[in-house]
Design a protein around this motif. Structure first.
Motif, PDB file in Angstrom:
ATOM      1  N   ILE A 415       0.791  -1.355  -0.130  1.00  0.00           N
ATOM      2  CA  ILE A 415      -0.104   0.007   0.062  1.00  0.00           C
ATOM      3  C   ILE A 415       0.959   1.192  -0.034  1.00  0.00           C
ATOM      4  CG2 ILE A 415      -1.811   1.248   1.254  1.00  0.00           C
ATOM      5  CD1 ILE A 415      -2.493  -1.594   0.284  1.00  0.00           C
ATOM      6  N   THR A 416       0.929   1.985  -1.216  1.00  0.00           N
ATOM      7  CA  THR A 416       1.870   3.278  -1.076  1.00  0.00           C
ATOM      8  C   THR A 416       0.890   4.583  -1.215  1.00  0.00           C
ATOM      9  OG1 THR A 416       1.878   2.825  -3.562  1.00  0.00           O
ATOM     10  CG2 THR A 416       3.696   2.097  -2.434  1.00  0.00           C
ATOM     11  N   ASN A 417      -0.391   4.227  -1.643  1.00  0.00           N
ATOM     12  CA  ASN A 417      -1.407   5.423  -1.880  1.00  0.00           C
ATOM     13  C   ASN A 417      -2.130   5.706  -0.436  1.00  0.00           C
ATOM     14  OD1 ASN A 417      -3.470   7.129  -2.599  1.00  0.00           O
ATOM     15  ND2 ASN A 417      -3.370   6.489  -4.572  1.00  0.00           N
ATOM     16  N   PRO A 418      -2.022   6.707   0.054  1.00  0.00           N
ATOM     17  CA  PRO A 418      -2.546   6.939   1.411  1.00  0.00           C
ATOM     18  C   PRO A 418      -4.056   6.933   1.266  1.00  0.00           C
ATOM     19  CG  PRO A 418      -0.860   8.661   1.117  1.00  0.00           C
ATOM     20  CD  PRO A 418      -0.898   7.763  -0.250  1.00  0.00           C
ATOM     21  N   GLU A 419      -4.558   7.662   0.016  1.00  0.00           N
ATOM     22  CA  GLU A 419      -5.994   7.486   0.023  1.00  0.00           C
ATOM     23  C   GLU A 419      -6.894   6.015  -0.055  1.00  0.00           C
ATOM     24  OE1 GLU A 419      -7.126   9.721  -3.584  1.00  0.00           O
ATOM     25  OE2 GLU A 419      -6.396  11.402  -2.709  1.00  0.00           O
ATOM     26  N   VAL A 420      -5.987   5.257  -0.619  1.00  0.00           N
ATOM     27  CA  VAL A 420      -6.460   3.755  -0.803  1.00  0.00           C
ATOM     28  C   VAL A 420      -6.100   3.196   0.601  1.00  0.00           C
ATOM     29  CG1 VAL A 420      -5.513   1.412  -1.424  1.00  0.00           C
ATOM     30  CG2 VAL A 420      -5.549   3.314  -3.114  1.00  0.00           C
ATOM     31  N   LEU A 421      -5.167   3.331   1.327  1.00  0.00           N
ATOM     32  CA  LEU A 421      -4.984   2.796   2.693  1.00  0.00           C
ATOM     33  C   LEU A 421      -6.037   3.618   3.615  1.00  0.00           C
ATOM     34  CD1 LEU A 421      -2.984   1.498   4.675  1.00  0.00           C
ATOM     35  CD2 LEU A 421      -1.860   3.520   5.176  1.00  0.00           C
ATOM     36  N   LEU A 422      -6.122   4.688   3.833  1.00  0.00           N
ATOM     37  CA  LEU A 422      -7.279   5.228   4.592  1.00  0.00           C
ATOM     38  C   LEU A 422      -8.733   4.574   4.190  1.00  0.00           C
ATOM     39  CD1 LEU A 422      -6.204   8.829   4.235  1.00  0.00           C
ATOM     40  CD2 LEU A 422      -6.223   7.464   6.369  1.00  0.00           C
ATOM     41  N   SER A 423      -8.966   4.244   2.801  1.00  0.00           N
ATOM     42  CA  SER A 423     -10.096   3.550   2.560  1.00  0.00           C
ATOM     43  C   SER A 423     -10.341   2.129   3.450  1.00  0.00           C
ATOM     44  CB  SER A 423     -10.444   3.322   1.138  1.00  0.00           C
ATOM     45  OG  SER A 423      -9.519   2.362   0.577  1.00  0.00           O
ATOM     46  N   LEU A 424      -9.093   1.466   3.640  1.00  0.00           N
ATOM     47  CA  LEU A 424      -9.218  -0.086   4.310  1.00  0.00           C
ATOM     48  C   LEU A 424      -9.168   0.101   5.717  1.00  0.00           C
ATOM     49  CD1 LEU A 424      -6.200  -1.357   2.385  1.00  0.00           C
ATOM     50  CD2 LEU A 424      -8.471  -1.990   1.940  1.00  0.00           C
ATOM     51  N   ILE A 425      -9.191   1.342   6.487  1.00  0.00           N
ATOM     52  CA  ILE A 425      -9.279   1.142   7.808  1.00  0.00           C
ATOM     53  C   ILE A 425     -10.583   1.214   8.152  1.00  0.00           C
ATOM     54  CG2 ILE A 425      -6.940   1.980   7.955  1.00  0.00           C
ATOM     55  CD1 ILE A 425      -8.168   4.754   8.894  1.00  0.00           C
ATOM     56  N   THR A 426     -10.807   0.886   9.675  1.00  0.00           N
ATOM     57  CA  THR A 426     -11.848   1.313  10.521  1.00  0.00           C
ATOM     58  C   THR A 426     -11.803   2.312  10.893  1.00  0.00           C
ATOM     59  OG1 THR A 426     -12.231  -1.087  10.664  1.00  0.00           O
ATOM     60  CG2 THR A 426     -13.427   0.354  12.262  1.00  0.00           C
TER      61      THR A 426
END
Length: 454
Positions: A415-426
Motif C-alpha cells: 500500500i503506497t497510496n494514502p487514499e487507498v490505505l485510508l479506505s481500508l481502515i476502520t
C-alpha cells in the motif's frame, strides 16, 4: 532439604517485575551445604523507589548475567528442596514468572517464615524481616539486599525449627501447588477458544456483554477468569453463558479495540476501565534562559502532552532512562529540585545546562530529538505491526497528529497510496485514552514496530 532465598526486583506492575539480585542458601536442617548469590540484569528499568531502597541501580546491572544465564544454577540448587522465604508467595511468584518467560515449568514446595513466625512466635508487634530479627536479636546486615536478607532468613528459620521440636507445625505449613478446578460447564466454553492475541467478549444468558478484555492468549486469560478467586472472577463465573472473540494479531490493535468497545458497550463488570487509563503526562516549556524544560504533571485537559503514563512512578522511571539516553539535565527535567547545579553536574554526567554553562542550542537539539521520537503531533505515519496470520499486517493510521483508525492489509499488496490505505481502515475515536495507548505501546515496542511516514 531447604533452599532459603531472597530476591530483589525492579518493582513495577504485577507480573512485569524483573529480578535484580538473588541469594540462595541450601540448608539441610543443620548447616548450609551450598549457596548461590548473584546480581541479575533484568533487561528493564528499575523503579526509582527501588533504587533508593536497595541501592541497586541500572549501571550496576549492565554487565550482570541475564536470568537465562543463571536459570540452570537456580534449578540445580533448588532441586528436591522446599523453598523457604520471608513472604514466600512473592519470591516464588517472581521465580515462576521468570522461568515461565523461558518456557520452563518451575515448580517447588514452599514454606513462608512470616506464617511460621506468627504460629511459633505469636504476639510480636511486627513480622517484617527487619523488625522481627531485631526483636529476636538476630543480626541483619545489608537490609534490602538479597544476600543480607537471605542470611537473616536462614538464622530465623533455624530459630523457628528449634521451637517446633516435633516439626509438626513446619510440616503442616509446607505448601504444594494445587491446580484450580474448572466447572464442566465452563470447560466447554474454553475448548473452542484460540490461544492467540485478540479481544474477547463475555456474555450472560440473555446474550448481553458483561465483560470485555484483551489478551495475548485468549484461552489462557478466560481460564484465569474461570479459576480466579477474586470478586470479579466470581461474578464472571456466576453470570457467564458464552464467550465470543475477535483475533487481532497485534496487541496494539487489541488494546485500541478493547478501549473502544468498553466505551461503546459499557459492560457491567468493566466499571473500573470506563475511566481514563492514564493519570500523568510529560509537558514542555522554555525557561527564561531559553532552555527547553520537561516536567511530569497530572494529565491536563487543556494542554497536549508529549506522551502520557498510567502513573507518576512509570513516568519517573521513563524520565530516568531518557536522562541517560539523551544526556539531559536532572534539574531541567524536573527530577531534581535545586537552585544551583544538579547532582549529575558534580559527577560530570551533566554538561551544565542547569547553571547555563552548556550552549542553549546544543541542549535544546537533544531535547527536540527526544520529543520528535516520542510525540506524533502534526505527523502523518503508519504504525505497522503483526497481523492475524503470517500473510498480513495490521496498521494504525496517524494523520496530522490524530489517530484515524486501524485495519489490516495483505502482504502481497504494497500500500503506497494514502487514499487507498485510508479506505481500508476502520475509523476510530481520537480520544485521550487511544492517544495514550498508542504512545505507551510505541514507546515500549519501538525496536520491533515498523513506523512509516506518509
Amino acid at each position: 532439604m531447604y533452599a532459603i532465598l531472597d530476591i530483589e526486583t525492579t518493582g513495577g506492575k504485577f507480573n512485569e517485575e524483573g529480578i535484580t539480585e538473588i541469594a540462595i542458601y541450601k540448608f539441610d536442617g543443620h548447616k548450609i551445604v551450598d549457596q548461590f548469590i548473584s546480581l541479575v540484569n533484568p533487561e528493564r528499568e528499575i523503579q526509582p523507589f527501588v533504587v533508593n531502597l536497595t541501592g541497586i541501580n541500572n549501571k550496576m546491572l549492565r554487565n550482570a548475567p541475564k536470568f537465562y544465564e543463571v536459570a540452570k544454577r537456580i534449578v540445580e540448587i533448588t532441586e528436591d528442596c522446599i523453598i523457604v522465604a520471608h513472604n514466600s508467595s512473592f519470591d516464588y511468584r517472581i521465580l515462576r514468572t521468570e522461568f515461565k518467560r523461558l518456557g520452563f515449568p518451575f515448580k517447588r514446595k514452599t514454606l513462608c517464615t512470616v506464617e511460621l513466625s506468627k504460629k511459633l512466635i505469636p504476639d510480636m508487634p511486627s513480622y517484617s524481616l527487619g523488625k522481627l530479627t531485631r526483636a529476636l536479636g538476630i543480626a541483619l546486615s545489608d537490609r534490602h539486599r538479597a544476600d543480607g536478607d537471605a542470611k537473616a532468613t536462614v538464622k530465623l528459620f533455624k530459630l523457628l525449627m528449634s521451637k517446633d521440636s516435633k516439626k509438626e507445625i513446619i510440616k503442616a505449613a509446607v505448601k504444594t501447588e494445587i491446580k484450580p478446578k474448572i466447572a464442566s460447564s465452563l470447560k466447554n466454553i474454553i475448548e473452542d477458544l484460540p490461544t492467540e492475541t485478540g479481544v474477547y467478549y463475555i456474555h450472560n444468558e440473555a446474550g448481553e456483554i458483561i465483560y470485555i478484555g484483551k489478551s495475548n492468549n485468549i484461552k489462557k486469560r478466560i481460564t484465569q477468569h474461570f479459576t480466579g478467586k477474586n470478586s470479579k472472577s466470581k461474578k464472571i463465573q456466576a453470570l457467564v453463558h458464552s464467550v465470543s472473540f475477535e483475533k487481532t494479531g497485534s496487541e496494539l490493535v487489541a488494546l485500541l479495540k478493547e478501549s473502544e468497545e468498553i466505551k461503546k458497550n459499557k459492560p457491567l463488570l468493566n466499571r473500573a476501565l470506563r475511566k481514563h487509563i492514564f493519570s500523568h503526562g510529560l509537558y514542555q516549556f522554555t525557561d527564561k534562559n531559553g532552555y527547553i524544560n520537561l516536567r511530569i504533571e497530572s494529565a491536563s485537559k487543556n494542554e497536549r502532552p508529549i506522551t502520557t503514563f498510567t502513573n507518576r512512578q512509570s513516568a519517573t522511571s521513563f524520565m530516568n532512562y531518557i536522562l541517560q539516553t539523551f544526556e539531559l539535565c536532572q534539574k531541567l527535567t524536573g527530577l531534581e529540585k535545586t537552585k544551583t547545579s544538579c547532582f549529575n553536574y558534580g559527577i560530570k554526567e551533566c554538561l551544565g545546562a542547569c547553571i547555563s554553562e552548556e550552549n542553549v542550542n546544543d541542549y535544546n537539539d537533544r531535547v527536540s530529538a527526544f520529543i520528535d521520537l516520542h510525540s506524533y503531533e502534526n505527523k502523518n505515519m503508519l504504525i505497522i505491526d503483526r497481523g492475524r496470520d503470517v500473510s498480513e499486517k495490521s496498521v494504525v493510521v496517524i494523520e496530522n497528529g490524530e489517530f484515524k483508525g486501524l485495519g489490516f492489509y495483505d502482504l502481497n499488496h504494497q500500500i503506497t497510496n494514502p487514499e487507498v490505505l485510508l479506505s481500508l481502515i476502520t475509523p476510530m475515536s481520537n480520544n485521550r485514552d487511544n492517544q495514550h495507548i498508542i504512545q505507551s505501546y510505541v514507546r515500549r515496542n519501538k525496536k520491533r514496530l515498523k513506523i512509516s511516514p506518509f
